[in-house]
Design a protein around this motif. Structure first.
Motif, short mmCIF file in Angstrom:
data_model
loop_
_atom_site.label_atom_id
_atom_site.label_comp_id
_atom_site.label_asym_id
_atom_site.label_seq_id
_atom_site.Cartn_x
_atom_site.Cartn_y
_atom_site.Cartn_z
N SER A 191 5.14 18.85 25.56
CA SER A 191 5.27 18.17 26.85
C SER A 191 4.52 16.84 26.86
O SER A 191 4.14 16.33 27.92
CB SER A 191 4.77 19.07 27.98
N THR B 283 12.50 8.39 34.32
CA THR B 283 12.29 9.33 33.21
C THR B 283 11.57 8.62 32.07
O THR B 283 11.42 7.39 32.07
CB THR B 283 13.62 9.88 32.67
N SER C 88 13.68 12.59 29.46
CA SER C 88 12.95 13.76 29.95
C SER C 88 11.96 13.34 31.03
O SER C 88 11.73 12.17 31.28
CB SER C 88 12.21 14.44 28.80
N PRO D 237 8.39 14.79 31.36
CA PRO D 237 7.32 15.71 30.96
C PRO D 237 6.16 15.71 31.94
O PRO D 237 5.92 14.73 32.66
CB PRO D 237 6.89 15.18 29.59
#
Length: 306
Positions: free
Chosen positions: A252, A292, A297, A299
């Motif tokens: 992550s 993002t 993503s 995270p």
């Protein structure tokens, strides 16, 4: 993707833009069209380097800003030297007249912080000179920079000051962070956003402390022998290249551009005053503004580590 023209005509100074979060922030401001003055000690001329033995330079960062659509300007500055920061302020005043965004990202103490084997060393056993230099690099630099550059931010309403730290004020309040010196440094930077926000509010300016999560900096990627394009390989349990395997939490982690997009989103928000004196994460702002990371993503290593 960010709005490519959202910050066109805005002028930002990213203090500590050579690598890591600073380079990511400068790059993201460039993505949004800003003019970004990129400062630091490491230059292509090689006449001054940071506390790291690293190849990155402020000229590289400025070039990245320009390639992404902004205007990157490299200005060599040691932010521990008041005279150099004063000259920086004079140059910015002469060339641009005003600052819309100031990012205090100066750090430079990663080596002094040490690795896990050095953590939890009590203050009476800790190297005092190293500990005091951590505080100078992490806190004194920010104070000097704000002293000289904030006058260029408050002469018009709407300015934004970003203090970059490690851990939110809430997270750090109940946790010991590595050593007395590191703990104090990171708590102090959060507090700087709070106290400076109090002083900036009458000028319709905003101060926010932002922490990235687990950052895939150049140093971190090199440590695991990967690049941004294949960083997931660091999580493989059967590595045969002699490099360490990253712990599960690395899954992550975030690129430096993620916190950069957080800063760009704040700078482009006409109602950013609602964040004044707050201490937030890049992931928190991603949820708020909808951006993002560069891989699409979103995270949140702080959430995943709790």
């Amino acid at each position: 993707m960010p709005d490519r023209g959202a910050l066109h005509g805005r002028v930002a100074v990213v203090a500590g833009a050579t690598r890591g979060a600073g380079r990511g922030i400068a790059a993201a401001l460039g993505e949004a069209g800003a003019t970004v003055i990129c400062t630091g000690r490491s230059t292509a001329a090689g006449n001054s380097t940071s506390d790291y033995d690293r190849p990155e330079t402020i000229e590289e960062t400025a070039g990245l800003v320009t390639r992404l659509g902004g205007t990157g300007i490299a200005v060599q500055t040691d932010h521990l030297r008041s005279d150099e920061v004063r000259r920086l302020a004079g140059r910015v005043r002469d060339d641009h007249g005003h600052i819309d965004v100031l990012v205090n990202n100066i750090w430079g103490a990663e080596v002094l912080k040490g690795g896990p084997a050095d953590w939890n060393t009590p203050i009476w056993e800790h190297d005092l000179d190293a500990g005091l230099r951590i505080l100078q690099l992490a806190v004194t630099t920010h104070l000097i920079t704000s002293h000289h550059l904030l006058p260029l931010l408050i002469d018009k309403p709407g300015g934004l000051l970003v203090e970059v730290t490690d851990g939110t004020a809430a997270h750090n309040a109940g946790r010991y962070r590595i050593s007395v010196f590191y703990d104090l440094a990171k708590a102090a930077v959060n507090r700087l956003a709070f106290s400076q926000g109090h002083e900036l509010a009458p000028y319709d300016a905003t101060a926010v402390a932002i922490t990235p999560g687990w950052l895939r900096s150049e140093t971190m990627l090199d440590n695991y022998g990967v690049s941004e394009s294949n960083w997931h390989d660091a999580l493989a349990g059967d590595r045969d290249d002699g490099r360490p395997t990253a712990p599960p939490g690395f899954a992550s982690s975030e690129s430096p551009r993620y916190i950069g997009r957080a800063v760009a989103a704040l700078a482009g928000d006409p109602d950013r005053r609602r964040w004044n004196q707050e201490s937030v994460t890049s992931a928190q702002l991603a949820r708020e503004y909808g951006f993002t990371d560069i891989d699409g993503s979103r995270p949140d290593s702080w959430r995943d580590s709790d």
